[in-house]
Design an enzyme around this catalytic site. Structure first.
Site, PDB file in Angstrom:
ATOM      1  N   LYS A   8       0.694  -0.757  -0.148  1.00  8.91           N
ATOM      2  CA  LYS A   8       0.329  -0.071  -0.242  1.00  8.91           C
ATOM      3  C   LYS A   8       0.967   1.410   0.219  1.00  8.91           C
ATOM      4  O   LYS A   8       0.638   2.313  -0.606  1.00  8.91           O
ATOM      5  CB  LYS A   8      -0.511  -0.141   0.781  1.00  8.91           C
ATOM      6  CG  LYS A   8      -1.913   1.012   1.171  1.00  8.91           C
ATOM      7  CD  LYS A   8      -2.529   0.736   2.359  1.00  8.91           C
ATOM      8  CE  LYS A   8      -3.124   2.804   2.677  1.00  8.91           C
ATOM      9  NZ  LYS A   8      -4.283   1.962   4.040  1.00  8.91           N
ATOM     10  N   GLU A  19      11.088  -4.331   3.874  1.00  7.13           N
ATOM     11  CA  GLU A  19      11.139  -5.738   2.778  1.00  7.13           C
ATOM     12  C   GLU A  19      11.169  -5.880   1.621  1.00  7.13           C
ATOM     13  O   GLU A  19      11.355  -6.486   0.610  1.00  7.13           O
ATOM     14  CB  GLU A  19      10.482  -6.570   4.178  1.00  7.13           C
ATOM     15  CG  GLU A  19      10.572  -6.602   5.344  1.00  7.13           C
ATOM     16  CD  GLU A  19      10.336  -5.809   6.841  1.00  7.13           C
ATOM     17  OE1 GLU A  19       9.599  -4.472   6.272  1.00  7.13           O
ATOM     18  OE2 GLU A  19      10.167  -6.474   7.670  1.00  7.13           O
ATOM     19  N   GLY A  51      -4.384  -2.099   6.331  1.00  7.59           N
ATOM     20  CA  GLY A  51      -3.840  -3.529   5.192  1.00  7.59           C
ATOM     21  C   GLY A  51      -4.460  -4.667   5.732  1.00  7.59           C
ATOM     22  O   GLY A  51      -4.639  -5.923   4.884  1.00  7.59           O
ATOM     23  N   ARG A  52      -4.297  -5.255   7.132  1.00  9.37           N
ATOM     24  CA  ARG A  52      -4.706  -5.850   7.598  1.00  9.37           C
ATOM     25  C   ARG A  52      -6.124  -6.487   7.542  1.00  9.37           C
ATOM     26  O   ARG A  52      -6.669  -7.431   7.468  1.00  9.37           O
ATOM     27  CB  ARG A  52      -4.609  -5.979   9.089  1.00  9.37           C
ATOM     28  CG  ARG A  52      -5.354  -5.092   9.557  1.00  9.37           C
ATOM     29  CD  ARG A  52      -4.935  -5.344  11.056  1.00  9.37           C
ATOM     30  NE  ARG A  52      -4.869  -3.974  12.351  1.00  9.37           N
ATOM     31  CZ  ARG A  52      -4.462  -2.838  11.949  1.00  9.37           C
ATOM     32  NH1 ARG A  52      -3.237  -2.846  11.378  1.00  9.37           N
ATOM     33  NH2 ARG A  52      -4.678  -1.941  12.581  1.00  9.37           N
ATOM     34  N   GLU A  96      -2.199  -6.597  15.753  1.00  5.72           N
ATOM     35  CA  GLU A  96      -2.448  -4.901  15.241  1.00  5.72           C
ATOM     36  C   GLU A  96      -3.509  -4.165  15.543  1.00  5.72           C
ATOM     37  O   GLU A  96      -3.267  -2.695  15.850  1.00  5.72           O
ATOM     38  CB  GLU A  96      -1.912  -5.020  13.728  1.00  5.72           C
ATOM     39  CG  GLU A  96      -0.768  -3.778  13.454  1.00  5.72           C
ATOM     40  CD  GLU A  96      -0.616  -4.373  11.942  1.00  5.72           C
ATOM     41  OE1 GLU A  96       0.618  -4.337  11.586  1.00  5.72           O
ATOM     42  OE2 GLU A  96      -1.488  -4.526  10.829  1.00  5.72           O
ATOM     43  N   HIS A 139       0.272 -32.744  19.044  1.00  2.12           N
ATOM     44  CA  HIS A 139       2.243 -33.334  19.202  1.00  2.12           C
ATOM     45  C   HIS A 139       2.768 -32.819  19.797  1.00  2.12           C
ATOM     46  O   HIS A 139       3.585 -32.343  19.527  1.00  2.12           O
ATOM     47  CB  HIS A 139       2.031 -33.835  17.972  1.00  2.12           C
ATOM     48  CG  HIS A 139       0.511 -35.198  18.218  1.00  2.12           C
ATOM     49  ND1 HIS A 139       1.003 -36.100  18.596  1.00  2.12           N
ATOM     50  CD2 HIS A 139      -0.026 -34.863  17.590  1.00  2.12           C
ATOM     51  CE1 HIS A 139      -0.164 -37.584  18.666  1.00  2.12           C
ATOM     52  NE2 HIS A 139      -0.755 -36.463  17.539  1.00  2.12           N
ATOM     53  N   LYS A 155      10.151   0.580  13.238  1.00  4.24           N
ATOM     54  CA  LYS A 155      10.259   0.760  11.474  1.00  4.24           C
ATOM     55  C   LYS A 155      12.269   1.843  11.304  1.00  4.24           C
ATOM     56  O   LYS A 155      12.928   2.133  10.407  1.00  4.24           O
ATOM     57  CB  LYS A 155       9.259   0.953  11.233  1.00  4.24           C
ATOM     58  CG  LYS A 155       8.613  -0.177  10.635  1.00  4.24           C
ATOM     59  CD  LYS A 155       7.557   0.302   9.700  1.00  4.24           C
ATOM     60  CE  LYS A 155       6.577  -0.624   9.011  1.00  4.24           C
ATOM     61  NZ  LYS A 155       5.458  -0.413   8.515  1.00  4.24           N
TER      62      LYS A 155
HETATM   63  O1  F6P Z   1       3.969  -3.868   9.520  1.00  2.47           O
HETATM   64  C1  F6P Z   1       3.280  -2.662   9.355  1.00  2.47           C
HETATM   65  C2  F6P Z   1       2.199  -2.939   8.553  1.00  2.47           C
HETATM   66  O2  F6P Z   1       1.655  -1.659   7.788  1.00  2.47           O
HETATM   67  C3  F6P Z   1       0.889  -3.662   8.473  1.00  2.47           C
HETATM   68  O3  F6P Z   1      -0.630  -3.045   8.959  1.00  2.47           O
HETATM   69  C4  F6P Z   1       0.954  -3.199   6.673  1.00  2.47           C
HETATM   70  O4  F6P Z   1      -0.074  -4.975   6.533  1.00  2.47           O
HETATM   71  C5  F6P Z   1       2.281  -3.623   6.511  1.00  2.47           C
HETATM   72  O5  F6P Z   1       2.573  -3.379   7.297  1.00  2.47           O
HETATM   73  C6  F6P Z   1       2.972  -3.972   5.077  1.00  2.47           C
HETATM   74  O6  F6P Z   1       2.713  -2.468   4.254  1.00  2.47           O
HETATM   75  P1  F6P Z   1       2.419  -1.844   3.177  1.00  2.47           P
HETATM   76  O7  F6P Z   1       1.523  -2.678   2.142  1.00  2.47           O
HETATM   77  O8  F6P Z   1       2.563  -0.629   2.637  1.00  2.47           O
HETATM   78  O9  F6P Z   1       3.805  -2.015   2.147  1.00  2.47           O
END
Ligand code: F6P
Length: 516
Positions: free
Chosen positions: A204, A210, A261-262, A347, A378, A487
């Protein structure tokens, strides 16, 4: 607004909890032959049996008073009206629009035009992707799609792909890489061909470390092809950043600030899942969620499944002292569901101040954890049965699965056996080392089979559960400021050298790893 924990409903529940402590689950069952049906609710694909929770009719009535006291219905109305209930970011919360079939929604500031347009573009892309007509830069058909995203831009599409693609028949290869650790992406890429692979950059913000690092390595792997744009698509709200990477405008799908995002699996963030399961199944997933939305929006609180699921959680957390909650799907296809719910619940509701910015004086989200059954049996069920803390469990059990009748019967029987053992414990007189006290709460969510509709309902059920708990705790379930500090520090540490005011432990670790 004074704290909900000072409200008459909360105080009445605290008193009532002391009475309920004296009554065991076995006594509650013995006192009511109809308990199993009285403490259950069914909505379309899902049966929620909560008779093994340590609640009475009075408990439920008091919990419903609490929901009314907290004005859950008012916040629900405001969400469906598109009000900016995510106050700290001044945003509306409209993931429900992504599965709405209304022409205009919400009233006054409809977002349905852009939702429909996005869905049409997704449909077209999925059709091409699944027909083999999408070509790479050397003219070969794209056979594999790799979703590069993390958090909500990974867990949702991964869950849906794993849950539903086995039943969807032949499909293109759909893969996921989320971590910085190169082993994640290289583990995916080692069997793929750069000429026939397309990366879907799902971010987003288009600024997540990452994901951007994985994009960099994906480009290297593509070997600087003259037209590497043919090997990328993006889902983002940051179109200019995607354009800078050379991604074609036609291949950039939108994300909106009114979808967290979630909560975004229903949007183009679900593109990789839609490619894996096909468009009809993706539509059915949305349909399932839409049905749960309608139920949540209109059913009275006492007959409302998400509300009841949320209230049982509040009871366990705030009045019975539970600090964690286990999610145990007895279904290999749902193995990602515990991780998905970890982000959704923790979150959203892992918050220490209320909507007014005041510290809360009650527990909010518990630690959500879990694993697929029977593997969990298990591993950690020993602690569920005989440990010193009581951990409420949700068993999620599709009655029919891909296996033959015998395997499915064994799987389902094991789920039922765990709930029964947690309830009853071992007979009086059992030797101490072998004895289980029982009286440990669980709920069972049955679905006939894990169809796309059922999965849509299940995910939406938990989304609304989280909403109701956030409303009761008077917290903002739709921001995640706590993630930001980590972050920022990670950026600073990666860039080195020394960071002013960093603690001596971290400074020493940085020196040791040549970062400081
Ligand atoms: O972990 C924080 C967060 O902002 C989440 O809420 C989100 O789902 C994730 O990082 C990824 O964010 P983006 O879609 O902006 O890469």
């Amino acid at each position: 607004m004074s704290s909900i924990s000072k409200s008459p409903a909360w105080l009445a529940l605290s008193t009532h909890a002391r009475d309920m402590e004296k009554r065991t689950l076995l006594e509650l069952f013995a006192g009511d032959p109809n308990r199993a049906t009285r403490f259950a609710i069914e909505y379309d694909e899902i049966l929620l049996d909560y008779s093994k929770q340590r609640v009475s009719a009075e408990t439920l009535s008091l919990l419903l008073d609490l929901a009314r006291q907290a004005d859950v219905e008012g916040l629900r109305r405001r969400m469906f009206a598109g009000d900016a209930i995510n106050e700290s970011e001044n945003r509306a919360v409209l993931h429900v629009a992504l599965r709405s079939d209304q022409v205009e929604f919400p009233a006054g500031r409809s977002v349905m035009g852009e939702v429909r347009e996005c869905r049409e573009r997704m449909r077209e892309f999925v059709r091409l992707a699944r027909s083999g007509k999408l070509l790479g830069s050397t003219g070969l058909p794209i056979t594999d799609f790799v979703n590069l995203g993390i958090g909500g831009s990974d867990l949702g599409p991964r869950l849906v792909t794993e849950a539903l693609s086995p039943a969807a028949g032949p499909e293109p290869g759909v893969h996921f890489a989320a971590n910085f650790d190169p082993a994640d992406l290289s583990g995916v890429l080692h069997t793929l061909n750069p000429e026939t692979t397309l990366f879907i950059v799902a971010s987003k913000s288009f600024s997540t470390m990452e994901t951007l690092d994985n994009v960099r390595r994906a480009r290297e792997w593509l070997g600087g092809r003259p037209d590497s744009g043919a090997h990328f698509a993006a889902v983002t709200a940051n179109v200019s950043a995607a354009r800078e990477l050379g991604i074609d405008r036609q291949r950039i799908f939108p994300a909106w600030d009114w979808v967290g995002g979630r909560y975004s699996i229903w949007s183009a963030m679900g593109l990789s899942a839609a490619i894996a399961i096909g468009d009809d199944a993706f539509d059915a997933l949305l349909e399932g969620a839409r049905q749960m939305d309608a139920h949540f929006h209109t059913a009275p609180l006492e007959a409302n499944m998400p509300v009841l699921l949320a209230l049982l959680g509040v009871w366990n957390i705030n009045f019975c002292g539970a600090e964690s909650h286990a999610i145990l799907p007895y279904c290999h296809a749902l193995r990602k569901f515990p991780s998905y719910l970890q982000q959704l619940e923790m979150e959203s509701n892992g918050k220490h101040v209320d909507r007014q910015g005041l510290p809360v004086d009650y527990a909010t989200a518990p630690v959500i954890w879990g694993y697929e059954g029977t593997l969990s049996q298990h591993s950690f069920h020993q602690l569920l049965h005989q440990g010193t803390t009581v951990i409420p469990v949700d068993f999620i059990v599709p009655l029919h699965g891909p296996g033959d009748g015998k395997s499915q019967n064994l799987l389902v029987s094991n789920a039922f056996a765990q709930g029964a053992a947690l309830l009853a414990g071992t007979p009086v007189g059992t030797a101490p080392h072998a004895a289980s006290t029982g009286n440990r709460p669980s709920s069972t969510l049955l679905v006939d089979r894990l169809s796309p509709e059922a999965l849509g309902q299940l995910i939406a059920l938990y989304e609304h559960k989280v909403f109701v708990q956030g409303a009761i705790w008077n917290i903002n379930s739709f921001d995640q400021w706590g993630v930001e500090q980590g972050k920022k520090l990670a950026h600073a540490i990666a860039e080195g050298p020394a960071i002013p005011h960093i603690d001596t432990s971290t400074a020493a670790l940085m020196r040791r790893s040549h970062r400081g």
